[in-house]
Scaffold this motif. Structure first.
Motif, short mmCIF file in Angstrom:
data_model
loop_
_atom_site.label_atom_id
_atom_site.label_comp_id
_atom_site.label_asym_id
_atom_site.label_seq_id
_atom_site.Cartn_x
_atom_site.Cartn_y
_atom_site.Cartn_z
N ASP A 271 42.95 -14.90 10.77
CA ASP A 271 44.37 -14.79 10.48
C ASP A 271 45.15 -15.60 11.52
O ASP A 271 45.84 -15.05 12.37
CB ASP A 271 44.78 -13.31 10.50
CG ASP A 271 46.19 -13.10 9.97
OD1 ASP A 271 46.75 -14.03 9.37
OD2 ASP A 271 46.73 -11.99 10.18
N ILE A 272 44.96 -16.91 11.45
CA ILE A 272 45.58 -17.86 12.39
C ILE A 272 46.19 -18.98 11.56
O ILE A 272 45.54 -19.52 10.66
CB ILE A 272 44.53 -18.47 13.35
CG1 ILE A 272 43.76 -17.37 14.10
CG2 ILE A 272 45.19 -19.44 14.31
CD1 ILE A 272 42.54 -17.89 14.84
N VAL A 273 47.42 -19.34 11.88
CA VAL A 273 48.09 -20.44 11.17
C VAL A 273 48.65 -21.41 12.21
O VAL A 273 49.40 -21.00 13.10
CB VAL A 273 49.24 -19.92 10.28
CG1 VAL A 273 50.00 -21.08 9.65
CG2 VAL A 273 48.72 -18.98 9.22
N ILE A 274 48.27 -22.67 12.08
CA ILE A 274 48.93 -23.71 12.88
C ILE A 274 50.14 -24.11 12.05
O ILE A 274 50.02 -24.80 11.04
CB ILE A 274 48.00 -24.89 13.17
CG1 ILE A 274 46.79 -24.40 13.97
CG2 ILE A 274 48.76 -25.99 13.93
CD1 ILE A 274 45.72 -25.44 14.19
N ARG A 275 51.30 -23.59 12.45
CA ARG A 275 52.48 -23.66 11.61
C ARG A 275 53.23 -24.98 11.70
O ARG A 275 53.78 -25.45 10.72
CB ARG A 275 53.43 -22.51 11.96
CG ARG A 275 54.50 -22.32 10.91
CD ARG A 275 55.50 -21.30 11.28
NE ARG A 275 56.43 -21.89 12.23
CZ ARG A 275 57.10 -21.22 13.13
NH1 ARG A 275 56.95 -19.93 13.23
NH2 ARG A 275 57.92 -21.82 13.95
N GLU A 276 53.27 -25.55 12.86
CA GLU A 276 54.15 -26.70 13.02
C GLU A 276 53.68 -27.57 14.18
O GLU A 276 53.33 -27.06 15.23
CB GLU A 276 55.56 -26.18 13.30
CG GLU A 276 56.55 -27.21 13.74
CD GLU A 276 57.89 -26.60 14.06
OE1 GLU A 276 58.68 -26.41 13.12
OE2 GLU A 276 58.15 -26.31 15.23
N THR A 277 53.72 -28.85 13.96
CA THR A 277 53.58 -29.81 15.05
C THR A 277 54.69 -30.82 14.84
O THR A 277 54.81 -31.39 13.75
CB THR A 277 52.20 -30.51 15.04
OG1 THR A 277 51.18 -29.52 15.22
CG2 THR A 277 52.10 -31.55 16.14
N ARG A 278 55.50 -31.02 15.87
CA ARG A 278 56.62 -31.94 15.72
C ARG A 278 57.01 -32.56 17.05
O ARG A 278 56.74 -32.01 18.11
CB ARG A 278 57.82 -31.25 15.10
CG ARG A 278 58.48 -30.24 16.00
CD ARG A 278 59.77 -29.67 15.42
NE ARG A 278 60.69 -30.74 15.15
CZ ARG A 278 61.63 -30.70 14.21
NH1 ARG A 278 61.78 -29.64 13.48
NH2 ARG A 278 62.43 -31.71 14.02
N LEU A 279 57.67 -33.72 16.95
CA LEU A 279 58.22 -34.36 18.13
C LEU A 279 59.49 -33.63 18.51
O LEU A 279 60.35 -33.37 17.66
CB LEU A 279 58.53 -35.84 17.83
CG LEU A 279 59.07 -36.65 18.99
CD1 LEU A 279 58.00 -36.81 20.08
CD2 LEU A 279 59.54 -38.02 18.51
N ILE A 280 59.61 -33.27 19.77
CA ILE A 280 60.79 -32.56 20.28
C ILE A 280 61.75 -33.54 20.95
O ILE A 280 62.95 -33.43 20.80
CB ILE A 280 60.37 -31.46 21.29
CG1 ILE A 280 59.49 -30.43 20.60
CG2 ILE A 280 61.58 -30.80 21.93
CD1 ILE A 280 60.14 -29.71 19.44
N ALA A 281 61.20 -34.49 21.70
CA ALA A 281 62.05 -35.45 22.42
C ALA A 281 61.26 -36.69 22.77
O ALA A 281 60.04 -36.64 22.91
CB ALA A 281 62.60 -34.81 23.69
N LYS A 282 61.98 -37.79 22.89
CA LYS A 282 61.38 -39.02 23.42
C LYS A 282 62.46 -39.80 24.14
O LYS A 282 63.63 -39.77 23.75
CB LYS A 282 60.73 -39.86 22.33
CG LYS A 282 61.66 -40.73 21.54
CD LYS A 282 60.88 -41.71 20.68
CE LYS A 282 61.65 -42.96 20.39
NZ LYS A 282 61.86 -43.89 21.47
N THR A 283 62.07 -40.48 25.21
CA THR A 283 62.99 -41.34 25.95
C THR A 283 62.32 -42.67 26.18
O THR A 283 61.10 -42.78 26.19
CB THR A 283 63.39 -40.73 27.30
OG1 THR A 283 62.21 -40.57 28.10
CG2 THR A 283 64.08 -39.38 27.13
N GLY A 284 63.14 -43.70 26.38
CA GLY A 284 62.65 -45.05 26.59
C GLY A 284 62.52 -45.78 25.27
O GLY A 284 62.62 -45.19 24.21
N GLY A 285 62.34 -47.06 25.32
CA GLY A 285 62.24 -47.85 24.10
C GLY A 285 63.61 -48.10 23.49
O GLY A 285 64.62 -48.08 24.17
N LYS A 286 63.64 -48.32 22.16
CA LYS A 286 64.89 -48.65 21.46
C LYS A 286 65.94 -47.55 21.52
O LYS A 286 67.10 -47.81 21.75
CB LYS A 286 64.62 -48.98 19.99
CG LYS A 286 63.95 -50.30 19.76
CD LYS A 286 63.84 -50.55 18.28
CE LYS A 286 62.92 -51.71 17.98
NZ LYS A 286 62.69 -51.87 16.56
#
Length: 159
Positions: free
Chosen positions: A138-153
Motif C-alpha cells: 500500500d505505497i503510492v509514488i504520487r508526484e515527482t516535479r520540479l520545484i525550482a531552478k536557477t541559472g540559464g535562460k
C-alpha cells in the motif's frame, strides 16, 4: 529550439542532443520533489527519523541511491548531457502519511541540472518503495516535479 518547440528534435523531426557549445557557463541549481504515500503500518515503523528494515535504514539508503542516480543521469536519459555536479543534497521528511523527498543539485556549466534533481528524487522514492514493499504494498509514488531552478535562460519557482 526547433520549429516543433521541442528542444531535442532536429529539423528532420529526429531525436537530437541539444548543442550547448555556444552557451555561457553559469551557476545553476534545481530542486525536485517526490512524494511517497505509505500505509499506517509503515509509518508506525519510523523511529529516530528513519524506518529500519531487514535491508537497512530506509531513508539513509534512499539518500545514497538518489545521489548515485543523480550522478548517472546522463547515462540514464538518452539525450541528457553528462555533467559533473558540484553538489547533490537529498532531504527526506515525513508529513502525515506522506514521505516528502527533496533533491537539490547544483553545477557550474553550460546546461541545466533539472534532470539530475528529478532523477535523484525519483530514485530515492523508488528505493523507499523497494525497501518497504515487504511490509506493505500500500505505497503510492504520487508526484515527482520540479520545484525550482536557477541559472540559464530563466529561473523557475513553483513554491
Amino acid at each position: 529550439m526547433e520549429k516543433s518547440g521541442l528542444s531535442h528534435i532536429d529539423d528532420n523531426n529526429a531525436p537530437a542532443m541539444v548543442n550547448v557549445g555556444e552557451k555561457k557557463v553559469t551557476r545553476r541549481s534545481a530542486t525536485a520533489r517526490s512524494i511517497v504515500v505509505v500505509s499506517d503500518e509503515i509509518l508506525a515503523l519510523i523511529e529516530d527519523g528513519d524506518i529500519q528494515s531487514k535491508k537497512g535504514p530506509v531513508f539513509h539508503t534512499a539518500i545514497i541511491a538518489g545521489t548515485m542516480a543523480a550522478k548517472k543521469t546522463g547515462e540514464l536519459i538518452p539525450l541528457c548531457h553528462p555533467i559533473g555536479m558540484d553538489g547533490c543534497d537529498i532531504e527526506i521528511k515525513v508529513d502525515h502519511k506522506e514521505i516528502v523527498i527533496r533533491c537539490t543539485c547544483s553545477v557550474t556549466a553550460k546546461t541545466g541540472i533539472e534532470m539530475e534533481a528529478l532523477t535523484g528524487a525519483s530514485i530515492a522514492a523508488l528505493t523507499i518503495y523497494d525497501m518497504c514493499k515487504a511490509m506493505s504494498h500500500d505505497i503510492v509514488i504520487r508526484e515527482t516535479r520540479l520545484i525550482a531552478k536557477t541559472g540559464g535562460k530563466k529561473d523557475f519557482h513553483h513554491e
